[in-house]
Each structure stands twice: as structure tokens, then as C-alpha cells.
Design a protein around this motif. Sequence first.
Motif, PDB file in Angstrom:
ATOM      1  N   ILE A 174     -31.059 -13.781 -68.738  1.00  0.00           N
ATOM      2  CA  ILE A 174     -30.684 -12.638 -69.430  1.00  0.00           C
ATOM      3  C   ILE A 174     -30.085 -13.109 -70.708  1.00  0.00           C
ATOM      4  O   ILE A 174     -28.857 -13.375 -70.763  1.00  0.00           O
ATOM      5  N   GLU A 175     -30.441 -13.114 -71.863  1.00  0.00           N
ATOM      6  CA  GLU A 175     -29.811 -13.458 -73.144  1.00  0.00           C
ATOM      7  C   GLU A 175     -29.078 -12.382 -73.980  1.00  0.00           C
ATOM      8  O   GLU A 175     -29.739 -11.299 -74.223  1.00  0.00           O
ATOM      9  N   ASN A 176     -27.855 -12.541 -74.280  1.00  0.00           N
ATOM     10  CA  ASN A 176     -27.167 -11.759 -75.377  1.00  0.00           C
ATOM     11  C   ASN A 176     -28.023 -11.575 -76.665  1.00  0.00           C
ATOM     12  O   ASN A 176     -28.778 -12.641 -76.777  1.00  0.00           O
ATOM     13  N   SER A 177     -27.883 -10.455 -77.303  1.00  0.00           N
ATOM     14  CA  SER A 177     -28.630 -10.578 -78.757  1.00  0.00           C
ATOM     15  C   SER A 177     -27.579 -10.037 -79.768  1.00  0.00           C
ATOM     16  O   SER A 177     -26.300  -9.968 -79.772  1.00  0.00           O
ATOM     17  N   ALA A 178     -27.946 -10.002 -81.095  1.00  0.00           N
ATOM     18  CA  ALA A 178     -26.915  -9.692 -82.209  1.00  0.00           C
ATOM     19  C   ALA A 178     -26.298  -8.425 -81.883  1.00  0.00           C
ATOM     20  O   ALA A 178     -25.446  -8.190 -82.719  1.00  0.00           O
ATOM     21  N   GLY A 179     -27.082  -7.490 -81.045  1.00  0.00           N
ATOM     22  CA  GLY A 179     -26.253  -6.254 -81.084  1.00  0.00           C
ATOM     23  C   GLY A 179     -26.791  -5.208 -82.194  1.00  0.00           C
ATOM     24  O   GLY A 179     -25.983  -4.439 -82.720  1.00  0.00           O
ATOM     25  N   ALA A 180     -27.945  -5.343 -82.709  1.00  0.00           N
ATOM     26  CA  ALA A 180     -28.361  -4.380 -83.949  1.00  0.00           C
ATOM     27  C   ALA A 180     -28.350  -3.013 -83.391  1.00  0.00           C
ATOM     28  O   ALA A 180     -28.395  -2.944 -82.172  1.00  0.00           O
ATOM     29  N   GLU A 181     -28.560  -2.122 -84.068  1.00  0.00           N
ATOM     30  CA  GLU A 181     -28.287  -0.561 -83.561  1.00  0.00           C
ATOM     31  C   GLU A 181     -28.789  -0.168 -82.285  1.00  0.00           C
ATOM     32  O   GLU A 181     -28.058   0.245 -81.438  1.00  0.00           O
ATOM     33  N   PHE A 182     -29.938  -0.492 -82.131  1.00  0.00           N
ATOM     34  CA  PHE A 182     -30.706  -0.151 -80.753  1.00  0.00           C
ATOM     35  C   PHE A 182     -30.844  -1.197 -79.802  1.00  0.00           C
ATOM     36  O   PHE A 182     -31.164  -1.070 -78.524  1.00  0.00           O
ATOM     37  N   SER A 183     -30.531  -2.435 -80.212  1.00  0.00           N
ATOM     38  CA  SER A 183     -30.523  -3.386 -79.294  1.00  0.00           C
ATOM     39  C   SER A 183     -29.929  -3.462 -78.215  1.00  0.00           C
ATOM     40  O   SER A 183     -28.710  -3.163 -78.211  1.00  0.00           O
ATOM     41  N   LEU A 184     -30.259  -3.939 -76.981  1.00  0.00           N
ATOM     42  CA  LEU A 184     -29.134  -4.133 -75.663  1.00  0.00           C
ATOM     43  C   LEU A 184     -28.626  -5.640 -75.657  1.00  0.00           C
ATOM     44  O   LEU A 184     -29.505  -6.500 -76.068  1.00  0.00           O
ATOM     45  N   GLY A 185     -27.842  -5.809 -74.952  1.00  0.00           N
ATOM     46  CA  GLY A 185     -27.344  -7.293 -74.752  1.00  0.00           C
ATOM     47  C   GLY A 185     -26.623  -7.614 -75.983  1.00  0.00           C
ATOM     48  O   GLY A 185     -26.257  -8.805 -76.024  1.00  0.00           O
ATOM     49  N   GLY A 186     -25.887  -6.818 -76.670  1.00  0.00           N
ATOM     50  CA  GLY A 186     -25.143  -6.999 -77.826  1.00  0.00           C
ATOM     51  C   GLY A 186     -23.596  -7.419 -77.281  1.00  0.00           C
ATOM     52  O   GLY A 186     -22.965  -7.997 -78.009  1.00  0.00           O
ATOM     53  N   SER A 187     -23.496  -7.277 -76.037  1.00  0.00           N
ATOM     54  CA  SER A 187     -22.092  -7.642 -75.489  1.00  0.00           C
ATOM     55  C   SER A 187     -22.345  -8.421 -74.059  1.00  0.00           C
ATOM     56  O   SER A 187     -23.339  -8.122 -73.512  1.00  0.00           O
ATOM     57  N   PHE A 188     -21.432  -9.233 -73.501  1.00  0.00           N
ATOM     58  CA  PHE A 188     -21.641  -9.607 -72.388  1.00  0.00           C
ATOM     59  C   PHE A 188     -21.602  -8.676 -71.202  1.00  0.00           C
ATOM     60  O   PHE A 188     -22.261  -8.831 -70.240  1.00  0.00           O
ATOM     61  N   GLU A 189     -20.955  -7.740 -71.290  1.00  0.00           N
ATOM     62  CA  GLU A 189     -20.865  -6.517 -70.442  1.00  0.00           C
ATOM     63  C   GLU A 189     -22.519  -5.924 -70.255  1.00  0.00           C
ATOM     64  O   GLU A 189     -22.725  -5.692 -69.020  1.00  0.00           O
ATOM     65  N   GLN A 190     -22.948  -5.824 -71.237  1.00  0.00           N
ATOM     66  CA  GLN A 190     -24.540  -5.505 -71.035  1.00  0.00           C
ATOM     67  C   GLN A 190     -25.347  -6.418 -70.364  1.00  0.00           C
ATOM     68  O   GLN A 190     -26.185  -6.211 -69.621  1.00  0.00           O
ATOM     69  N   VAL A 191     -25.170  -7.651 -70.842  1.00  0.00           N
ATOM     70  CA  VAL A 191     -25.741  -8.753 -70.064  1.00  0.00           C
ATOM     71  C   VAL A 191     -25.635  -8.642 -68.568  1.00  0.00           C
ATOM     72  O   VAL A 191     -26.590  -8.597 -67.744  1.00  0.00           O
ATOM     73  N   ALA A 192     -24.282  -8.393 -68.175  1.00  0.00           N
ATOM     74  CA  ALA A 192     -23.778  -8.354 -66.657  1.00  0.00           C
ATOM     75  C   ALA A 192     -24.513  -7.136 -66.164  1.00  0.00           C
ATOM     76  O   ALA A 192     -24.884  -7.099 -64.899  1.00  0.00           O
ATOM     77  N   GLU A 193     -24.821  -5.981 -66.799  1.00  0.00           N
ATOM     78  CA  GLU A 193     -25.204  -4.972 -66.179  1.00  0.00           C
ATOM     79  C   GLU A 193     -26.684  -5.073 -65.758  1.00  0.00           C
ATOM     80  O   GLU A 193     -26.995  -4.565 -64.763  1.00  0.00           O
TER      81      GLU A 193
END
Length: 195
Positions: free
Chosen positions: A150-169
Motif C-alpha cells: 500500500i503506497e502513500n499518495s499526495a493527499g489531494a482532497e479526497f485521496s486516501l493514503g496521504g499520511s502513513f497512519e492511513q496506509v497503516a489502517e
Amino acid sequence: MSRKAPRRIGIHISIAGGIQKAAERARDMGCNTLQIFSSSPRQWAASELSRPHCEHFLRLRENYDLKPLVIHTNYLINLASSDQLFLQKSIEAFRGEVERALDLCADYLVLHPGSFRGADRSRGLLQTAAAIAASTKGLDLVKGGLTILIENSAGAEFSLGGSFEQVAEVIHHLHGIIPVAACIESAHRRRNYRP
Ligand SMILES: [Zn+2]
């Protein structure tokens, strides 16, 4: 005495002209690992991987000591989509990605968690995890030696994975279901996901 594994350095390499060409390009550039797309990253219909090309690719990887093999998923896939048709299309496409990764004896398949427009973030992350589980049902990733990253992303408005916590989830939701880990993207290009 501890023996250090040799450092692995590689880049994303084109498969234009046949997948076996990627191995040649990697070696010519001095890489000892590589990332590829297993089909066009901006088309739904996946191109067929020819068996002789796949076998040639495997032999070259062996000969040139190119490992691990990382595959990056298609950019159209959005497993967090709140549009049911789009979600279904994404699940089918991701399953195709996993099947091709297994055919190619890839070690890792990289996926961005997607975009949750129309839902809340934690539901989006849960849906992505559920969609990954649904896409991989019946496929033996453990036997194939394949781990989903699971790769993090730039964290645009609706994108998921903008933080490591979200990737961890997402990883947490999939724990014990499939082999899963994280991949850190440092380029941080913004992607425009569909619905
Ligand atoms: Zn990526």
C-alpha cells in the motif's frame, strides 16, 4: 557474523516491445531490481502477456540477478470508489493485476488506496481493504511469494493514503488475510482519480 544483503537499486522501467525488454533495459542501466507496469497504466483492457515472453523475462531476471520484481498497478483503479460500477470495474482490474503479478513471479504489487469522494475517510480505507480482499479471493499470494504494497499518495482532497497512519489502517484491516506491507512514494505527484 551478520552478512549484509547487497543493496538493491532500480527504477521504473518500460515494457514497450515485450516484457523481456524491461530486463534488458534494467541491466543496461546497471539496476539490480526493477519496477514495471504489467499492462498499459491508463487503459482498462489489459494486454495479454505472452507465455514465451514471460518465460524469457524470468530467465533474464535470473541471469542478471534482478530482484525483487515490483509491479505498479494501473492508475485507473480506485478501490475506494463510491460508484458501484466503477468499484466493480476496479476490483476486476485489480484481480487482473494480481493474476499477472503471480504469472510473472513478482515479489511486490504496489497499489494506491484510492479516492473516497462521497464517503468519509475511514469508511473509504475500510472499503479499499475489503475490495483488496475481494479481488484476491481464491488466489494464493503466499504460495506465489507476492506481497501487496500500500503506497502513500499526495493527499489531494479526497485521496486516501496521504499520511502513513492511513496506509497503516489499510494494512491493519488486511492483516492475516493476505501478505501486505507499505511502500513509500517520495515523488508525490498528484493523481486525478476517477469517481
Ligand atoms: Zn505509485
